[in-house]
Design a protein around this motif. Sequence first.
Motif, PDB file in Angstrom:
ATOM      1  N   GLY A  50       0.805  -1.213   0.000  1.00  0.00           N
ATOM      2  CA  GLY A  50       0.000   0.000   0.000  1.00  0.00           C
ATOM      3  C   GLY A  50       0.838   1.263   0.000  1.00  0.00           C
ATOM      4  N   GLU A  51       1.950   1.234   0.731  1.00  0.00           N
ATOM      5  CA  GLU A  51       2.843   2.399   0.755  1.00  0.00           C
ATOM      6  C   GLU A  51       3.375   2.699  -0.641  1.00  0.00           C
ATOM      7  N   LEU A  52       3.818   1.657  -1.341  1.00  0.00           N
ATOM      8  CA  LEU A  52       4.400   1.871  -2.667  1.00  0.00           C
ATOM      9  C   LEU A  52       3.341   2.215  -3.712  1.00  0.00           C
ATOM     10  N   CYS A  53       2.076   1.889  -3.422  1.00  0.00           N
ATOM     11  CA  CYS A  53       0.984   2.317  -4.302  1.00  0.00           C
ATOM     12  C   CYS A  53       0.472   3.707  -3.920  1.00  0.00           C
ATOM     13  N   GLY A  54       1.006   4.268  -2.849  1.00  0.00           N
ATOM     14  CA  GLY A  54       0.614   5.607  -2.433  1.00  0.00           C
ATOM     15  C   GLY A  54      -0.759   5.681  -1.785  1.00  0.00           C
ATOM     16  N   TYR A  55      -1.205   4.604  -1.125  1.00  0.00           N
ATOM     17  CA  TYR A  55      -2.546   4.585  -0.545  1.00  0.00           C
ATOM     18  C   TYR A  55      -2.679   5.523   0.648  1.00  0.00           C
ATOM     19  N   ASP A  56      -3.875   6.106   0.766  1.00  0.00           N
ATOM     20  CA  ASP A  56      -4.294   6.790   1.984  1.00  0.00           C
ATOM     21  C   ASP A  56      -5.798   6.579   2.128  1.00  0.00           C
ATOM     22  N   GLU A  57      -6.432   7.311   3.045  1.00  0.00           N
ATOM     23  CA  GLU A  57      -7.851   7.089   3.326  1.00  0.00           C
ATOM     24  C   GLU A  57      -8.766   7.479   2.172  1.00  0.00           C
TER      25      GLU A  57
END
Length: 547
Positions: A214-221
Amino acid sequence: MTLSYASGISAVPLLGETIGANLDRTVAAFADRDALVERASGRRWTYDRFADDVDAVALGLHGLGVAKGDRVGIWSPNCAEWMLVQYATAKLGAILVNINPAYRVHELEFVLNQAGIRTLVATPAFKTSDYAAMVEEVAPRCPALADVLLIGTGGWDALLAAGRAGDRGVLAGIGAGLSADDPINIQYTSGTTGFPKGATLSHHNILNNGFFVGELCGYDEEDRVCVPVPFYHCFGMVMGNLAATSHGACVVIPAPAFDPGATLEAVAAERCTSLYGVPTMFIAMLNEPSLDGLDLSGLRTGIMAGSPCPVEVMKQVIERLGMTEVAICYGMTETSPVSTQTRAGDSLDRRVSTVGTVHPHLEVKVVDPATGVTVPRGTPGEFCTRGYSVMLGYWDEPAKTAEAIDAARWMRTGDLAVMDEHGYLTITGRIKDMVIRGGENVYPREIEEFLYTHPDIVDAQVIGVPDEKYGEELMAWVRLRDGADALTAEALREFCAGRLAHFKIPRYVHVVDEFPMTVTGKVRKVQMRAEAVDILGLGDTAADRHT
């Protein structure tokens, strides 16, 4: 000389908590935001409501006697209850055992007994599969099995009712006694020979792997992740569910099983920002008649994984679906699963022709398969990985664990790879899929990539078949675009002539509507080779090679 070794440096630390504790932190931060949407039923959960239902399932299971270390099986296509059970068992410290929805009686019985499953949660039926009847048939032969809960029936409703009336303080007490290093999940690898092995994974394994995907996909809320891949596999439950919940994002379940039209409609209706799939799924979506009439402008990223990603398909995903930041991930169940991933800032060439670079906090290397010695960069060899993601072992099979993980905790993947001077890795095939034709090593992946450039071919797989003269010959199995003329072996050889070395040109061509596949989207080349012997009438040649 630079060796084919790389380690993943990161300023973001590993998470040292359990899955339950991580979910509680997310709920505290994003209580009112969407957590889960199930398109088939129209049901929706905010994080607050999702947490309440997770706790109810956990307390209901606790009331049945499920405790830390007990195995709880889940046998169902994708649905909200699957995800509730995933997080509820984590809160109890029970070990969730993922059961392949394609299993039949023989395989179900094996898994129930090999894992010692105490409680089984299953859907009563789906499509032509009568799960309830199959469970009833095998239950007398499974001594550890104490409870069977069928989703949507009175038993499941009673479990939820009992859980909702329970004391949430009990879960807090249980949580205090759990460790991030406890086993929490058993996933059976797709056995191509014999019975599958149960890769045993911890909170630490899968929570961190999902988080860093998720971090490398740039996920947030703000992200909404469409997950048409099966939950029973790491792609769904780790890269999908855990990547989303560890960032406060929303999981969208487009349908119980993959349907290209339903998936695209879910992306449009829910304004999904991310879409997952194996290459065959993306090929189906790109060929879906409704595609051009849908507004998919919300899409930003996504993941293509599960099997090697054809370059031409990747380019179309970026251009036609608008997934400009789409990532390629590479991994295996035994490593939670992701070891390498492309980044949004990588060039198009790297994102369509490599599986990226090493994941944060992991190590990777490419070794000589015979000696185990790390090879120079640019040299093919076996891909190995080490770090927090490597499984605890195969459930109750220490000998098989020792074969897969060496004394230094390196996991040998069985995949052939090349690491370039910048640390980018290309997977060139499976060691066992390599074809030796007249003394020449031929890597099917290279030929498959070339065949995708044929205007009539939408998918291609290349295998080796027995041959008296050369030992092995090449056979291409191809899927053609709608309306294409029949493709003969002679026509394909003409297309390849002068563009591939003569020993890489397939001698045989077999046109199919679909390939034999595992549920996770991996092509079963072992089955293809067996079928090819019959198709080509090579039984005597095959027998001669094994005498």
